[in-house]
Write an enzyme that holds these catalytic residues in place. Structure first.
Site, PDB file in Angstrom:
ATOM      1  N   HIS A 199       0.819  -1.208   0.000  1.00  0.00           N
ATOM      2  CA  HIS A 199       0.000   0.000   0.000  1.00  0.00           C
ATOM      3  C   HIS A 199       0.855   1.262   0.000  1.00  0.00           C
ATOM      4  O   HIS A 199       0.348   2.345  -0.254  1.00  0.00           O
ATOM      5  CB  HIS A 199      -1.001  -0.004   1.166  1.00  0.00           C
ATOM      6  CG  HIS A 199      -0.445   0.358   2.504  1.00  0.00           C
ATOM      7  ND1 HIS A 199      -0.043  -0.579   3.424  1.00  0.00           N
ATOM      8  CD2 HIS A 199      -0.252   1.559   3.091  1.00  0.00           C
ATOM      9  CE1 HIS A 199       0.379   0.032   4.519  1.00  0.00           C
ATOM     10  NE2 HIS A 199       0.255   1.332   4.347  1.00  0.00           N
ATOM     11  N   ASP A 210       0.060  -7.561   1.454  1.00  0.00           N
ATOM     12  CA  ASP A 210       0.507  -6.166   1.565  1.00  0.00           C
ATOM     13  C   ASP A 210       2.027  -6.119   1.717  1.00  0.00           C
ATOM     14  O   ASP A 210       2.568  -5.845   2.796  1.00  0.00           O
ATOM     15  CB  ASP A 210      -0.190  -5.498   2.751  1.00  0.00           C
ATOM     16  CG  ASP A 210       0.019  -3.990   2.787  1.00  0.00           C
ATOM     17  OD1 ASP A 210       0.477  -3.426   1.779  1.00  0.00           O
ATOM     18  OD2 ASP A 210      -0.282  -3.381   3.839  1.00  0.00           O
ATOM     19  N   GLY A 255       2.491   7.422   8.913  1.00  0.00           N
ATOM     20  CA  GLY A 255       3.903   7.624   8.603  1.00  0.00           C
ATOM     21  C   GLY A 255       4.761   6.409   8.878  1.00  0.00           C
ATOM     22  O   GLY A 255       5.910   6.339   8.437  1.00  0.00           O
ATOM     23  N   SER A 296       3.803   3.258   8.036  1.00  0.00           N
ATOM     24  CA  SER A 296       3.477   2.227   7.053  1.00  0.00           C
ATOM     25  C   SER A 296       4.725   1.658   6.380  1.00  0.00           C
ATOM     26  O   SER A 296       5.637   2.395   5.996  1.00  0.00           O
ATOM     27  CB  SER A 296       2.581   2.811   5.959  1.00  0.00           C
ATOM     28  OG  SER A 296       1.246   2.899   6.361  1.00  0.00           O
ATOM     29  N   GLY A 297       4.736   0.338   6.224  1.00  0.00           N
ATOM     30  CA  GLY A 297       5.840  -0.307   5.515  1.00  0.00           C
ATOM     31  C   GLY A 297       7.073  -0.535   6.352  1.00  0.00           C
ATOM     32  O   GLY A 297       8.000  -1.228   5.925  1.00  0.00           O
TER      33      GLY A 297
END
Length: 271
Positions: free
Chosen positions: A84, A129, A223, A225-226
């Protein structure tokens, strides 16, 4: 570094028919306005070289506004992050070796042609994801280094009850207005998927997801994410989703379970 505005909140809706009345939000997608301040909620400041595998990812898109995510170095020329985060992006600037977000050791700009997003990523139910970013080769140092992937033998480990560490430059609270200046980290306890599914749909909380408890408003946030969830120096999760009601409400936080994708990572990166 310019702090990028993120996309408006995107929530899966029960109107899809078969989906239950359960919402989620990617940490990338909570809206904020540009100013300096904010971090993982109620986290601690990282010291220099504490998380050499952590990178900051500043994504750009040709039509959409840009956004900020995190990622993990897994080899000299691959970064692992969430699908995402890469979805819809045209390029990314990778920030290496930063403790202060605006002061990386160096940066690289990578085109979307070097993104390897999981072909079966499904944004509606958060399936698969995960993405790889192929980078020019980097030289490792005390500030920039890879994190280990789990051993194949650990593929059936649930990690339930164990304490892992999440890191990133996400918001400090639900009222904070920007991603962080200083890299933050927080210790979070892994919970069972049976507990996690009490807050999210079983279509979302599959065996390929790992969840953590977020007591006392300790959580990942916009912020982050990932970014990495690490256990004893091994990458076990990729920050994926949380409650649309906020980061501090006590709902579990969800991560892509890395052990479920070891074959995919090897096939696409050789790592």
């Amino acid at each position: 570094m310019k702090v990028f505005l993120v996309l408006a909140l995107a929530i899966a809706s029960a109107s899809a028919g078969f989906l239950p009345q359960t919402n989620f939000v990617h940490p990338r997608k909570r809206t904020f306005t540009p100013s300096i301040g904010g971090r993982i909620t109620n986290g601690e400041n990282a010291v220099a070289d504490q998380f050499p595998y952590q990178v900051g990812l500043s994504f750009s898109a040709s039509i959409l506004r840009g956004w900020w995510c995190g990622g993990s170095i897994i080899s000299n020329n691959f970064v692992l992050t969430a699908a995402h985060c890469t979805s819809g992006a045209s390029s990314v600037v990778i920030y290496y070796g930063a403790t202060v977000r605006t002061s990386p050791k160096f940066t690289q700009t990578v085109s979307s042609s070097d993104f390897i997003q999981h072909a079966s990523y499904n944004s509606v139910v958060l399936r698969n994801d995960i993405s790889l970013i192929k980078t020019p080769s980097v030289t490792f140092s005390s500030s920039v280094n890879k994190i280990a992937l789990p051993a194949i033998a650990s593929s059936y480990s649930t990690y339930v009850g164990q304490t892992a560490v999440a890191s990133g430059w996400g918001l400090t609270s639900d009222t904070a207005s920007a991603v962080a200046k200083n890299l933050q980290f927080v210790d979070l306890t892994v919970i069972s998927n049976a507990d996690c599914v009490k807050s999210f749909s079983s279509l979302i909380v599959t065996s390929r997801v790992i969840c953590v408890a977020t007591p006392n408003a300790h959580s990942t946030c916009q912020g982050d994410s990932g970014g990495p969830l690490a256990l004893d120096g091994t990458l076990i999760g990729i920050t994926s989703f949380g409650s649309p009601d906020g980061c501090e409400v006590g709902s579990p936080a969800g991560f892509t379970r890395v052990t479920s994708y070891l074959d995919w990572i090897k096939e696409n990166s050789g790592v």
